[in-house]
Design a protein around this motif. Sequence first.
Motif, PDB file in Angstrom:
ATOM      1  N   PRO A  87       0.642  -1.321   0.138  1.00  0.00           N
ATOM      2  CA  PRO A  87      -0.153  -0.033  -0.018  1.00  0.00           C
ATOM      3  C   PRO A  87       0.870   1.087   0.253  1.00  0.00           C
ATOM      4  O   PRO A  87       0.688   2.177  -0.687  1.00  0.00           O
ATOM      5  CB  PRO A  87      -0.869  -0.032   1.363  1.00  0.00           C
ATOM      6  N   ARG A  88       1.921   1.295   0.918  1.00  0.00           N
ATOM      7  CA  ARG A  88       2.818   2.374   0.782  1.00  0.00           C
ATOM      8  C   ARG A  88       3.451   2.803  -0.458  1.00  0.00           C
ATOM      9  O   ARG A  88       3.791   3.754  -0.901  1.00  0.00           O
ATOM     10  CB  ARG A  88       3.838   2.422   2.023  1.00  0.00           C
ATOM     11  N   ILE A 113      -6.728   5.087  -0.120  1.00  0.00           N
ATOM     12  CA  ILE A 113      -7.128   5.022  -1.380  1.00  0.00           C
ATOM     13  C   ILE A 113      -8.252   3.505  -1.714  1.00  0.00           C
ATOM     14  O   ILE A 113      -7.507   2.733  -1.239  1.00  0.00           O
ATOM     15  CB  ILE A 113      -6.016   5.176  -2.421  1.00  0.00           C
ATOM     16  N   GLU A 114      -8.949   3.836  -2.397  1.00  0.00           N
ATOM     17  CA  GLU A 114      -9.830   2.511  -2.294  1.00  0.00           C
ATOM     18  C   GLU A 114      -9.305   1.620  -3.216  1.00  0.00           C
ATOM     19  O   GLU A 114      -8.910   1.715  -4.474  1.00  0.00           O
ATOM     20  CB  GLU A 114     -11.392   2.946  -2.966  1.00  0.00           C
ATOM     21  N   VAL A 166       2.754   6.166  -2.384  1.00  0.00           N
ATOM     22  CA  VAL A 166       3.686   7.207  -2.763  1.00  0.00           C
ATOM     23  C   VAL A 166       4.206   7.313  -4.093  1.00  0.00           C
ATOM     24  O   VAL A 166       4.528   8.618  -4.621  1.00  0.00           O
ATOM     25  CB  VAL A 166       5.018   6.931  -1.764  1.00  0.00           C
ATOM     26  N   ARG A 167       4.079   6.145  -4.732  1.00  0.00           N
ATOM     27  CA  ARG A 167       4.226   6.458  -6.145  1.00  0.00           C
ATOM     28  C   ARG A 167       3.054   6.883  -7.080  1.00  0.00           C
ATOM     29  O   ARG A 167       3.271   7.223  -8.388  1.00  0.00           O
ATOM     30  CB  ARG A 167       4.736   4.899  -6.970  1.00  0.00           C
ATOM     31  N   GLY A 168       1.856   7.198  -6.364  1.00  0.00           N
ATOM     32  CA  GLY A 168       0.663   7.620  -7.075  1.00  0.00           C
ATOM     33  C   GLY A 168       0.135   6.692  -8.290  1.00  0.00           C
ATOM     34  O   GLY A 168      -0.427   7.072  -9.311  1.00  0.00           O
ATOM     35  N   LEU A 169       0.362   5.182  -7.935  1.00  0.00           N
ATOM     36  CA  LEU A 169      -0.249   4.230  -8.896  1.00  0.00           C
ATOM     37  C   LEU A 169      -1.708   3.691  -8.748  1.00  0.00           C
ATOM     38  O   LEU A 169      -1.723   3.417  -7.448  1.00  0.00           O
ATOM     39  CB  LEU A 169       0.958   3.202  -8.984  1.00  0.00           C
TER      40      LEU A 169
END
Length: 344
Positions: A275-276, A315-316, A280-283
């Motif tokens: 999840p992190r 984020i879902e 952090v990478r916005g993926l």
Amino acid sequence: MKGRQIILDHINGREAAALMVDGMLDDVLIDADAPRIGTIYRAIADRPVKGQGGMFLKTPDGTAFLRQVKGLAPGDTLLVQVTGMAEPGKAIPVTQKILFKSRYVIVTPGAPGVNVSRSIRDDDARDALLAIAHAEAGGLPEEARIGLILRSACEGAAEDEIAEDIRTMLDLCEAVVADQEGAAALLSQGDGPHVAAWRDWSEQAEVVTEEGSFGSHGVLDALEMAEGAEVALGGGAYMYVEPTRALVAVDVNTGRDTSPAAGTKANFAVAKALPRALRVRGLGGQIVLDLAPMPKKDRRGFESALRAAFKRDVIETTLVGWTPLGHYELQRKNARAPLSELLK
């Protein structure tokens, strides 16, 4: 460094906020060129897409796409809210289920009622919060059909701060809902990274606001590492998180560990770290895990660990399941622009 730090700064001319937990980058928000999530438009229905059950809309920031439309005809005016980041060349994703979200309260037009976050378990605290909410919303006419959800950040917060936040969000809601007639227009801008950090990172933390703090507090170094695909998992194991045009591929390796339990240990470390790494990478989008070899009897435990990790994520994300080839698939909301694009 132990503890939590919220660091507010700018990077490449963009407003940005970083959350550091025990010296590691746990989350980062960077302003993008696309419309911010939470932005509310008065939009004009343009043309239906029957095969997808949706409709393209006209907004001041370009074409938007609304799914599951009923009773909507071209030329109709409606209020919509941005729900995610649009990929290059695609329409802005929007919804008609509008929310006004702040640190202490979420205002829900069209869904009346007052509710308190289930994470607040103390009955006296819940009763006190309900009293504040009813006092602030008591003047609303019943036909307004506006609801309130008191968030977990209310626990331990000052009553006057909660009351002021409720009043501010109710005023914004009333102003936007009353402005439904006319040409396409932007009615409310979504929150930028600094406000979003105050809104959502509500746990106790040191707040750093000095210019250049990303450099002095290790955020720039952490972002440079996050631009790469490799993520260390401990014990010599690692994973590669690599976005392609179609999906995000995650490849898990045990490293030098050749013991019988090496694959299982690496996969459980992935469940905790994934999840992190994605946040952090916005993926987002479709995510496929090519896991290290492990006995099938350990799959249920891996799924439980993965579910627990994503339950705490902001984020879902939907855990889809196993493929015939033994890969594990997830579907994640595209809620942010990829870090690689924002750091160009």
